[in-house]
Design a protein around this motif. Structure first.
Motif, PDB file in Angstrom:
ATOM      1  N   SER A  74       4.921   7.781   5.448  1.00 21.85           N
ATOM      2  CA  SER A  74       6.887   8.828   5.785  1.00 21.85           C
ATOM      3  C   SER A  74       7.336   8.493   7.332  1.00 21.85           C
ATOM      4  O   SER A  74       6.212   7.966   7.953  1.00 21.85           O
ATOM      5  CB  SER A  74       6.546  10.840   6.039  1.00 21.85           C
ATOM      6  N   THR A  75       8.287   9.122   7.772  1.00 22.69           N
ATOM      7  CA  THR A  75       9.080   9.107   8.921  1.00 22.69           C
ATOM      8  C   THR A  75       7.859   8.562  10.469  1.00 22.69           C
ATOM      9  O   THR A  75       7.703   8.074  11.075  1.00 22.69           O
ATOM     10  CB  THR A  75      10.052   9.197   9.472  1.00 22.69           C
ATOM     11  N   ARG A  76       7.333   9.601  10.281  1.00 14.48           N
ATOM     12  CA  ARG A  76       6.182  10.146  11.564  1.00 14.48           C
ATOM     13  C   ARG A  76       4.909   9.730  11.583  1.00 14.48           C
ATOM     14  O   ARG A  76       4.176   8.989  12.491  1.00 14.48           O
ATOM     15  CB  ARG A  76       5.853  11.794  11.663  1.00 14.48           C
ATOM     16  N   ASN A  77       4.484   8.499  10.498  1.00 15.48           N
ATOM     17  CA  ASN A  77       3.468   7.396  10.153  1.00 15.48           C
ATOM     18  C   ASN A  77       4.009   6.267  10.712  1.00 15.48           C
ATOM     19  O   ASN A  77       3.080   5.505  10.202  1.00 15.48           O
ATOM     20  CB  ASN A  77       2.967   8.013   8.947  1.00 15.48           C
ATOM     21  N   VAL A  78       4.849   5.844  10.651  1.00 12.73           N
ATOM     22  CA  VAL A  78       5.487   4.768  10.250  1.00 12.73           C
ATOM     23  C   VAL A  78       4.973   3.913  11.508  1.00 12.73           C
ATOM     24  O   VAL A  78       4.229   2.755  11.470  1.00 12.73           O
ATOM     25  CB  VAL A  78       7.047   4.294  10.652  1.00 12.73           C
ATOM     26  N   ASP A  79       5.232   4.109  12.965  1.00 13.92           N
ATOM     27  CA  ASP A  79       4.466   3.639  14.365  1.00 13.92           C
ATOM     28  C   ASP A  79       2.641   3.559  14.169  1.00 13.92           C
ATOM     29  O   ASP A  79       2.657   2.106  14.260  1.00 13.92           O
ATOM     30  CB  ASP A  79       4.633   4.104  15.938  1.00 13.92           C
ATOM     31  N   MET A  80       2.107   4.511  13.223  1.00 14.32           N
ATOM     32  CA  MET A  80       0.610   3.872  13.213  1.00 14.32           C
ATOM     33  C   MET A  80       0.432   3.451  11.966  1.00 14.32           C
ATOM     34  O   MET A  80      -0.787   2.581  12.618  1.00 14.32           O
ATOM     35  CB  MET A  80       0.337   5.790  13.610  1.00 14.32           C
ATOM     36  N   VAL A  81       0.703   3.465  11.077  1.00 11.57           N
ATOM     37  CA  VAL A  81       0.722   2.258  10.013  1.00 11.57           C
ATOM     38  C   VAL A  81       1.217   0.814  10.426  1.00 11.57           C
ATOM     39  O   VAL A  81       0.562   0.385   9.773  1.00 11.57           O
ATOM     40  CB  VAL A  81       1.585   2.291   8.692  1.00 11.57           C
ATOM     41  N   ILE A 135       0.849  -1.269   0.229  1.00  5.13           N
ATOM     42  CA  ILE A 135      -0.035   0.289   0.003  1.00  5.13           C
ATOM     43  C   ILE A 135       0.828   0.872   0.253  1.00  5.13           C
ATOM     44  O   ILE A 135       1.575   1.549   1.002  1.00  5.13           O
ATOM     45  CB  ILE A 135      -0.831  -0.297   1.130  1.00  5.13           C
ATOM     46  N   ASN A 136       0.984   1.826  -0.952  1.00  3.96           N
ATOM     47  CA  ASN A 136       1.802   3.115  -1.061  1.00  3.96           C
ATOM     48  C   ASN A 136       1.399   5.000  -0.560  1.00  3.96           C
ATOM     49  O   ASN A 136       0.101   4.633  -1.198  1.00  3.96           O
ATOM     50  CB  ASN A 136       2.486   3.432  -2.274  1.00  3.96           C
ATOM     51  N   GLY A 137       1.326   4.968   0.718  1.00  6.37           N
ATOM     52  CA  GLY A 137      -0.102   6.075   0.965  1.00  6.37           C
ATOM     53  C   GLY A 137      -0.276   5.597   1.632  1.00  6.37           C
ATOM     54  O   GLY A 137      -1.828   5.702   1.881  1.00  6.37           O
ATOM     55  N   ALA A 138       0.327   4.510   2.594  1.00  3.90           N
ATOM     56  CA  ALA A 138      -0.582   3.693   3.811  1.00  3.90           C
ATOM     57  C   ALA A 138      -1.003   5.067   4.749  1.00  3.90           C
ATOM     58  O   ALA A 138      -1.853   4.414   5.496  1.00  3.90           O
ATOM     59  CB  ALA A 138       0.126   2.990   4.396  1.00  3.90           C
ATOM     60  N   SER A 139      -0.727   5.993   5.053  1.00  3.10           N
ATOM     61  CA  SER A 139      -0.958   6.682   6.371  1.00  3.10           C
ATOM     62  C   SER A 139      -2.252   7.798   6.487  1.00  3.10           C
ATOM     63  O   SER A 139      -2.899   8.920   6.691  1.00  3.10           O
ATOM     64  CB  SER A 139       0.013   7.382   6.603  1.00  3.10           C
TER      65      SER A 139
END
Length: 377
Positions: A223-230, A196-200
């Motif tokens: 992006s980096t800031r969304n890694v944990d959320m995804v 999924i490209n654009g997973a956040s």
């Protein structure tokens, strides 16, 4: 020059002039003009209206006539609505070719927004499945308003009791797009590998969770800031695109669902299995005339020469799919990600934020009450 050559040259000139003329016509913006006085002696409601194309400041809160249901319609008092990229495309009237449908010079339909949830206030005499007080959600043009009216057989379905109005309002376009991209266009099966490209984003957060619910092995790109959320949404692997190019890795995927178009079709082809499927859901804004459709055209031209299936999908309106996603939320398999809340009076700011392209999940318009949480700035 032969007679045939002269005729061909004239035809080319005529076509070129027609294309240029069409481009000039479609790109013309009619000035907004003053906001008309509200109608007299009729019930009124507040609604977001846009009477010209342009930046978010064309979105105005106006007092307009409150609709009354006909025999087969349902009147819904809106509790919450959500913002989609779909909305700002219509606000700007871009890419220009869409104006052939939405209106040349100015929008034909001045009401704004699509996804909503709320409570049934009134029903027409022939409505069988809804009654006053029912909690519902769905999709209908004009959702950014105190009331929206929907035909019974169209996009209005019961809201499960343990699904909040905000969660229900987030489903519409994003949820059904994610489901249909995976299940229908992508033909995803349990055990397959999907990226999924654009997973956040709005569609991406639904896609990650729905793919996991379908039994797939999921890789999310963000992006980096969304890694944990995804990762918290259930992704088996998360790629930070600021540190790693997923198209340069050794992994190959059965399905790639692309919301952002950050890599070329040839790059994506390299990490797609020989019988894999590449589904274009969104992409870079591109030029004003065709916008992200440029990528779709390229995919169509490439498809006959590659073994993979590469193309775009547009979600179909489906009451069944709305209900299916709500059931996933009800059973805990999907949790809508909500980034920010805005009151109806700040709908323009909400759309501007989504247009920037950095929203994490969905942005909610709280229609009936003030924002449930402070608006992040």
């Amino acid at each position: 020059m032969t007679r045939t050559g002269k005729v061909f040259g004239v035809i080319v000139i005529i076509i070129a002039v027609a294309v240029v003329g069409l481009g000039i016509t479609l790109s013309r913006d009619t000035p907004c003009g003053p906001v008309p006085a509200p109608p007299a002696n009729v019930p009124l409601m507040k609604a977001i209206v846009y009477r010209c194309y342009g930046a978010p400041d064309v979105l105005k809160v106006e007092s307009i006539e409150k609709p009354a249901p006909t025999a087969t319609q349902v009147l819904v008092k809106v509790r919450a609505a959500s913002v989609n990229p779909y909305d700002w495309h219509f606000m700007r009237g871009k890419p220009y070719f869409m104006r052939l449908d939405s209106g040349i010079g100015a929008p034909k339909e001045t009401r704004f927004g699509v996804d909503y949830s709320g409570t049934v206030e009134a029903v027409g005499p022939d409505v069988k499945t809804f009654k006053e007080g029912d909690e519902v959600y769905g999709a209908r043009t004009g959702a950014f308003a105190e009331y929206v009216i929907v035909r019974e057989e169209r996009m209005v379905v019961p809201k499960p009791a343990n699904v909040s109005f905000e969660q229900a309002a987030s489903i519409g376009i994003a949820g059904t797009t994610a489901l249909q991209a995976l299940r229908d266009r992508g033909k995803l099966q349990a055990g397959q590998k999907v990226l999924i490209n654009g997973a956040s984003g709005g569609v991406g957060t639904f896609a990650v969770q729905i793919a996991k619910a379908m039994g797939a092995e999921v890789t999310g790109v963000c992006s980096t800031r969304n890694v944990d959320m995804v990762r918290s949404l259930g992704a088996d692997r998360v790629i930070d695109y600021t540190k790693e190019d997923y198209t340069q890795g050794a992994e190959q995927y059965d399905l790639i669902v692309d919301m952002v178009g950050s890599r070329s079709l040839l790059d994506n082809k390299r990490v797609l299995k020989p019988d894999g499927i590449f589904v274009i859901v969104g992409g870079p804004k591109g030029g004003d005339f065709l916008g992200p459709m440029t990528t779709v055209i390229k995919a169509s031209l490439m498809s006959p020469f590659v073994s993979q299936d590469m193309g775009m999908m547009l979600a179909d309106s489906s009451k069944r799919d709305l209900a299916f996603i709500a059931d996933l939320i009800h059973t805990g398999k999907v949790t809508p990600v909500i980034d920010r809340h805005y009151p109806l009076s700040e709908a323009a700011a909400a759309v501007a934020y989504v247009e920037e392209g950095h929203a994490r999940g969905k942005v909610i318009i709280d229609v009936e009450q003030p924002a449930l949480a402070p608006v992040a700035r």
